[in-house]
Design a protein around this motif. Structure first.
Motif, PDB file in Angstrom:
ATOM      1  N   LEU A   2       0.875  -1.178   0.000  1.00 13.17           N
ATOM      2  CA  LEU A   2       0.000   0.000   0.000  1.00 13.17           C
ATOM      3  C   LEU A   2       0.907   1.221   0.000  1.00 13.17           C
ATOM      4  O   LEU A   2       1.889   1.269   0.734  1.00 13.17           O
ATOM      5  N   VAL A   3       0.570   2.210  -0.826  1.00 11.86           N
ATOM      6  CA  VAL A   3       1.353   3.437  -0.887  1.00 11.86           C
ATOM      7  C   VAL A   3       0.478   4.615  -0.472  1.00 11.86           C
ATOM      8  O   VAL A   3      -0.636   4.796  -0.985  1.00 11.86           O
ATOM      9  N   ILE A   4       0.954   5.393   0.490  1.00 14.79           N
ATOM     10  CA  ILE A   4       0.278   6.612   0.933  1.00 14.79           C
ATOM     11  C   ILE A   4       1.152   7.789   0.529  1.00 14.79           C
ATOM     12  O   ILE A   4       2.340   7.827   0.855  1.00 14.79           O
ATOM     13  N   ASN A   5       0.569   8.748  -0.159  1.00 18.78           N
ATOM     14  CA  ASN A   5       1.272   9.984  -0.507  1.00 18.78           C
ATOM     15  C   ASN A   5       0.666  11.135   0.279  1.00 18.78           C
ATOM     16  O   ASN A   5      -0.547  11.326   0.265  1.00 18.78           O
ATOM     17  N   GLN A   6       1.500  11.868   0.986  1.00 16.53           N
ATOM     18  CA  GLN A   6       1.020  12.992   1.787  1.00 16.53           C
ATOM     19  C   GLN A   6       2.023  14.135   1.716  1.00 16.53           C
ATOM     20  O   GLN A   6       3.198  13.937   1.400  1.00 16.53           O
ATOM     21  N   GLU A   7       1.543  15.333   2.000  1.00 16.34           N
ATOM     22  CA  GLU A   7       2.462  16.452   2.162  1.00 16.34           C
ATOM     23  C   GLU A   7       3.315  16.196   3.389  1.00 16.34           C
ATOM     24  O   GLU A   7       2.907  15.468   4.297  1.00 16.34           O
ATOM     25  N   ASN A   8       4.498  16.795   3.417  1.00 15.49           N
ATOM     26  CA  ASN A   8       5.406  16.556   4.533  1.00 15.49           C
ATOM     27  C   ASN A   8       4.759  16.959   5.858  1.00 15.49           C
ATOM     28  O   ASN A   8       4.411  18.109   6.073  1.00 15.49           O
ATOM     29  N   GLN A   9       4.578  15.965   6.743  1.00 17.91           N
ATOM     30  CA  GLN A   9       3.966  16.195   8.048  1.00 17.91           C
ATOM     31  C   GLN A   9       4.820  15.667   9.189  1.00 17.91           C
ATOM     32  O   GLN A   9       4.464  15.825  10.350  1.00 17.91           O
ATOM     33  N   GLY A  10       5.912  15.002   8.869  1.00 21.36           N
ATOM     34  CA  GLY A  10       6.781  14.486   9.911  1.00 21.36           C
ATOM     35  C   GLY A  10       6.560  13.009  10.183  1.00 21.36           C
ATOM     36  O   GLY A  10       5.574  12.398   9.756  1.00 21.36           O
ATOM     37  N   LEU A  11       7.511  12.441  10.934  1.00 19.10           N
ATOM     38  CA  LEU A  11       7.515  11.000  11.195  1.00 19.10           C
ATOM     39  C   LEU A  11       6.273  10.531  11.938  1.00 19.10           C
ATOM     40  O   LEU A  11       5.689   9.498  11.608  1.00 19.10           O
ATOM     41  N   SER A  12       5.858  11.270  12.951  1.00 22.05           N
ATOM     42  CA  SER A  12       4.709  10.844  13.752  1.00 22.05           C
ATOM     43  C   SER A  12       3.451  10.730  12.906  1.00 22.05           C
ATOM     44  O   SER A  12       2.712   9.738  12.981  1.00 22.05           O
ATOM     45  N   ALA A  13       3.185  11.746  12.094  1.00 20.81           N
ATOM     46  CA  ALA A  13       1.997  11.726  11.234  1.00 20.81           C
ATOM     47  C   ALA A  13       2.082  10.599  10.215  1.00 20.81           C
ATOM     48  O   ALA A  13       1.078   9.935   9.916  1.00 20.81           O
ATOM     49  N   ALA A  14       3.275  10.364   9.674  1.00 17.77           N
ATOM     50  CA  ALA A  14       3.447   9.284   8.703  1.00 17.77           C
ATOM     51  C   ALA A  14       3.137   7.928   9.338  1.00 17.77           C
ATOM     52  O   ALA A  14       2.458   7.078   8.737  1.00 17.77           O
ATOM     53  N   ARG A  15       3.631   7.709  10.548  1.00 19.70           N
ATOM     54  CA  ARG A  15       3.330   6.450  11.241  1.00 19.70           C
ATOM     55  C   ARG A  15       1.842   6.324  11.535  1.00 19.70           C
ATOM     56  O   ARG A  15       1.239   5.265  11.332  1.00 19.70           O
ATOM     57  N   ASN A  16       1.233   7.403  12.017  1.00 17.72           N
ATOM     58  CA  ASN A  16      -0.200   7.373  12.325  1.00 17.72           C
ATOM     59  C   ASN A  16      -1.028   7.059  11.088  1.00 17.72           C
ATOM     60  O   ASN A  16      -1.975   6.252  11.135  1.00 17.72           O
ATOM     61  N   ASN A  17      -0.695   7.688   9.967  1.00 19.27           N
ATOM     62  CA  ASN A  17      -1.461   7.473   8.740  1.00 19.27           C
ATOM     63  C   ASN A  17      -1.251   6.068   8.197  1.00 19.27           C
ATOM     64  O   ASN A  17      -2.176   5.466   7.628  1.00 19.27           O
ATOM     65  N   GLY A  18      -0.050   5.521   8.381  1.00 22.44           N
ATOM     66  CA  GLY A  18       0.179   4.138   7.990  1.00 22.44           C
ATOM     67  C   GLY A  18      -0.633   3.173   8.830  1.00 22.44           C
ATOM     68  O   GLY A  18      -1.184   2.186   8.328  1.00 22.44           O
ATOM     69  N   MET A  19      -0.732   3.475  10.123  1.00 16.80           N
ATOM     70  CA  MET A  19      -1.503   2.631  11.036  1.00 16.80           C
ATOM     71  C   MET A  19      -2.985   2.624  10.663  1.00 16.80           C
ATOM     72  O   MET A  19      -3.663   1.607  10.787  1.00 16.80           O
TER      73      MET A  19
END
Length: 320
Positions: free
Chosen positions: A60-77
């Motif tokens: 699965l690929v998620i593309n997002q504007e730069n929000q930082g590591l925490s947001a990236a982990r949360n969105n992956g979860m």
């Protein structure tokens, strides 16, 4: 095939490292109930171009504007299908032949949290022997998270050593604080203190890269110190909500270790803009330091915390 394990990989400015990371994962998940979630955190380099070579029907690929590591982990979860979630950093890699073993351990023990062994390397792939072991035991061991915090030599991070049941995370409203440096120091104790079953597996599964440049932890940043104060304060609030004596004792242990970390950063970086006597923090520091007189295991630390609790700025004259 039901997904047993979701591997979440945030990606940002790692074109030097991402291929090695993904090769180590995709090279050993054939036939396993594993999905890979790539979170493009708005990386401006060729990281996603390289990652695109590995994308298949397990990805699965998620593309997002730069929000930082925490947001990236949360969105992956949020999009994960796996019964368990494993956060892997894109400049690290997984030891050969170990993901299958991880799946076997998960199916056998069914704990809320698993902790795997870790081996650190420098940028030349040289092992760093000084990296502390997760635990002195050589046996697979199950304890509560609070008991593990109170176990001597137990390391609370990095976050990548933890493989966590997704329902456990959701039921306990566990996510990462966005925009925070040292997000692992904030998340891990809060997660562990709520975990009833944590299985430690003494096998070096995770390979952790210690970067000397270009990483958050290798740069001096005043925000690092204000965020550590924030974590100290938030964990103090959490401690106030706990009623179980073991959990409370575990948070006491976590707090004195966090305060020691904060003081060590202040001394090592010689950043004069922060001050333990600053009005916004002095009461918090005094409270945690004085309580640490009782919770710290060694007499030397007890004395240091007692002095710091009475005279917060004395930390400058004490070797930590």
């Amino acid at each position: 095939m039901n997904v047993l394990l979701s591997i979440v990989i945030p990606i940002y400015k790692v074109e030097r490292y991402i291929e090695k990371c993904l090769k180590s994962i995709y090279g050993q998940i054939d036939g396993l109930p594993v999905e890979v979630i790539l979170v493009n955190d708005g990386t401006p380099d060729k990281s996603m171009e390289i990652a695109g070579r590995f994308v298949d029907d397990r990805t699965l690929v998620i593309n997002q504007e730069n929000q930082g590591l925490s947001a990236a982990r949360n969105n992956g979860m949020k999009v994960a299908h796996g019964i368990y979630i494993w956060f892997v950093d894109s400049d690290d890699w997984i030891a050969e032949g170990t993901i299958g073993k991880v799946c076997e351990w998960i199916e056998k023990y069914k704990s809320e949290v698993f902790v795997v062994g870790i081996k650190a390397f420098d940028e030349h792939d040289k092992p760093i022997d000084s990296f502390h072991p997760i635990s002195p035991t050589n046996d697979i061991t199950i304890k509560s998270g609070a008991e593990w915090i109170l176990t001597p030599h137990f390391e609370r991070g990095p976050m990548q050593i933890f493989i966590m049941e997704r329902t456990f995370l959701l039921e306990n409203d566990l996510s990462f604080v966005r925009g925070l440096l040292h997000e692992d120091l904030e998340f891990a104790p809060r997660m562990l203190v709520k975990a009833k079953t944590v299985t430690y597996v003494p096998h070096n599964v995770y390979c952790y890269l210690i970067r000397t440049s270009g990483s958050i932890t290798s740069t001096v940043n005043p925000k690092r110190f204000t965020d550590l104060f924030f974590i100290l304060d938030e964990h103090e609030r959490l401690r106030g909500t706990l009623t179980d004596p073991m959990q409370k004792k575990a948070m006491d242990a976590s707090q004195w270790m966090l305060l020691r970390t904060l003081i060590a950063y202040l001394k090592r970086q010689k950043y004069t803009g922060m001050n333990l006597c600053k009005a916004a923090y002095s009461g918090l520091v005094r409270k945690v330091a004085l309580r640490s007189f009782f919770s710290a295991p060694k007499l030397t630390y007890k004395i240091k915390f007692l002095l710091t609790g009475i005279y917060p700025n004395v930390y400058k004259h004490i070797k930590w």
